[in-house]
Design a protein around this motif. Structure first.
Motif, mmCIF file in Angstrom:
data_model
loop_
_atom_site.group_PDB
_atom_site.id
_atom_site.type_symbol
_atom_site.label_atom_id
_atom_site.label_comp_id
_atom_site.label_asym_id
_atom_site.label_seq_id
_atom_site.Cartn_x
_atom_site.Cartn_y
_atom_site.Cartn_z
ATOM 1 N N ASP A 32 0.578 -1.197 -0.035
ATOM 2 C CA ASP A 32 0.016 -0.129 0.041
ATOM 3 C C ASP A 32 0.804 1.109 0.005
ATOM 4 O OD1 ASP A 32 -2.146 -1.892 0.315
ATOM 5 O OD2 ASP A 32 -2.780 -0.952 2.078
ATOM 6 N N TYR A 33 2.087 1.077 0.392
ATOM 7 C CA TYR A 33 3.072 2.371 0.492
ATOM 8 C C TYR A 33 3.644 2.347 -0.819
ATOM 9 C CZ TYR A 33 2.067 2.715 5.336
ATOM 10 O OH TYR A 33 1.673 2.995 6.485
ATOM 11 N N GLY A 34 3.499 1.333 -1.831
ATOM 12 C CA GLY A 34 4.358 1.304 -3.131
ATOM 13 C C GLY A 34 5.690 0.660 -3.146
ATOM 14 N N LEU A 35 5.536 -0.277 -2.321
ATOM 15 C CA LEU A 35 6.899 -1.214 -2.303
ATOM 16 C C LEU A 35 7.132 -2.023 -3.424
ATOM 17 C CD1 LEU A 35 9.263 -2.305 -0.379
ATOM 18 C CD2 LEU A 35 7.791 -3.918 0.518
ATOM 19 N N ASP A 36 8.072 -1.909 -4.103
ATOM 20 C CA ASP A 36 8.241 -2.922 -5.079
ATOM 21 C C ASP A 36 9.522 -3.902 -4.792
ATOM 22 O OD1 ASP A 36 10.570 -1.611 -5.786
ATOM 23 O OD2 ASP A 36 9.674 -0.110 -7.078
ATOM 24 N N SER A 37 9.816 -4.754 -5.981
ATOM 25 C CA SER A 37 10.812 -5.836 -5.681
ATOM 26 C C SER A 37 11.998 -5.362 -5.441
ATOM 27 C CB SER A 37 10.664 -6.895 -6.878
ATOM 28 O OG SER A 37 10.806 -6.197 -7.865
ATOM 29 N N VAL A 38 12.204 -4.320 -6.159
ATOM 30 C CA VAL A 38 13.733 -3.488 -5.938
ATOM 31 C C VAL A 38 13.935 -3.012 -4.472
ATOM 32 C CG1 VAL A 38 15.344 -1.918 -6.807
ATOM 33 C CG2 VAL A 38 14.126 -3.475 -8.462
ATOM 34 N N GLN A 39 12.809 -2.251 -4.296
ATOM 35 C CA GLN A 39 12.878 -1.626 -2.847
ATOM 36 C C GLN A 39 12.787 -2.531 -1.754
ATOM 37 O OE1 GLN A 39 9.426 0.764 -3.514
ATOM 38 N NE2 GLN A 39 10.608 2.506 -3.307
ATOM 39 N N SER A 40 12.004 -3.673 -1.907
ATOM 40 C CA SER A 40 12.060 -4.570 -1.056
ATOM 41 C C SER A 40 13.289 -5.417 -0.917
ATOM 42 C CB SER A 40 11.104 -5.912 -1.455
ATOM 43 O OG SER A 40 10.886 -6.977 -0.404
ATOM 44 N N ALA A 41 14.277 -5.604 -1.928
ATOM 45 C CA ALA A 41 15.340 -6.456 -1.949
ATOM 46 C C ALA A 41 16.371 -5.520 -1.229
ATOM 47 C CB ALA A 41 16.000 -6.628 -3.141
ATOM 48 N N GLU A 42 16.411 -4.010 -1.505
ATOM 49 C CA GLU A 42 17.398 -2.969 -0.689
ATOM 50 C C GLU A 42 17.188 -3.014 0.536
ATOM 51 O OE1 GLU A 42 16.376 0.415 -2.949
ATOM 52 O OE2 GLU A 42 17.824 -0.246 -4.783
ATOM 53 N N ILE A 43 15.832 -2.885 1.018
ATOM 54 C CA ILE A 43 15.365 -2.961 2.616
ATOM 55 C C ILE A 43 16.098 -4.154 3.153
ATOM 56 C CG2 ILE A 43 13.525 -2.482 4.099
ATOM 57 C CD1 ILE A 43 12.114 -0.866 2.062
ATOM 58 N N ILE A 44 15.640 -5.234 2.571
ATOM 59 C CA ILE A 44 16.115 -6.447 3.334
ATOM 60 C C ILE A 44 17.628 -6.517 3.640
ATOM 61 C CG2 ILE A 44 16.353 -8.997 2.876
ATOM 62 C CD1 ILE A 44 13.433 -8.198 3.851
ATOM 63 N N ILE A 45 18.274 -6.250 2.346
ATOM 64 C CA ILE A 45 19.827 -5.950 2.401
ATOM 65 C C ILE A 45 20.143 -5.227 3.939
ATOM 66 C CG2 ILE A 45 22.061 -5.191 1.457
ATOM 67 C CD1 ILE A 45 20.612 -6.213 -1.086
ATOM 68 N N GLU A 46 19.443 -3.869 3.815
ATOM 69 C CA GLU A 46 19.812 -3.029 4.922
ATOM 70 C C GLU A 46 19.295 -3.581 6.225
ATOM 71 O OE1 GLU A 46 21.420 0.085 4.918
ATOM 72 O OE2 GLU A 46 21.902 -0.632 2.867
ATOM 73 N N LEU A 47 18.343 -4.275 6.313
ATOM 74 C CA LEU A 47 17.992 -5.115 7.504
ATOM 75 C C LEU A 47 19.076 -5.793 8.177
ATOM 76 C CD1 LEU A 47 14.003 -5.605 6.924
ATOM 77 C CD2 LEU A 47 15.122 -4.088 8.991
ATOM 78 N N GLU A 48 19.516 -6.614 7.083
ATOM 79 C CA GLU A 48 20.548 -7.687 7.214
ATOM 80 C C GLU A 48 21.845 -6.971 8.129
ATOM 81 O OE1 GLU A 48 19.345 -11.256 4.256
ATOM 82 O OE2 GLU A 48 20.389 -9.716 3.478
ATOM 83 N N ARG A 49 21.974 -6.080 7.039
ATOM 84 C CA ARG A 49 23.422 -5.316 7.475
ATOM 85 C C ARG A 49 23.351 -4.797 8.932
ATOM 86 N NH1 ARG A 49 24.533 -2.035 2.006
ATOM 87 N NH2 ARG A 49 25.206 -3.830 0.993
#
Length: 85
Positions: A32-49
């Motif tokens: 609903d906030y417009g999350l797309d697959s690229v943003q999702s992957a980037e955020i997951i990487i940031e969370l992991e870091r």
């Protein structure tokens, strides 16, 4: 160890930054906030870091709200530190 409140705030901060929104409701679907697959992957990487955890692609696909992500990160951090079940 990072406090639960600090983890929650850091997760929300990553989503606010990544989605370029001022606020995130933890129960609103991230799509609903417009999350797309690229943003999702980037955020997951940031969370992991940020938290020193690993989130599999399969697990990431089940995370639909910020609450889901917070619970996942909290569980992963707990497992990593031996505090999780």
């Amino acid at each position: 160890m990072t406090s639960p409140d600090a983890m929650t705030e850091r997760v929300l901060e990553l989503f606010r930054t990544g989605l370029r929104v001022d606020d995130i409701d933890v129960d609103t679907p991230l799509l609903d906030y417009g999350l797309d697959s690229v943003q999702s992957a980037e955020i997951i990487i940031e969370l992991e870091r940020a938290f020193g955890v690993e989130i599999s692609d399969a697990e990431a696909a089940t995370l639909h709200t910020a609450r889901d992500v917070i619970e996942c990160v909290t569980a992963e951090v707990g497992r990593r530190t031996g505090a999780g079940a």
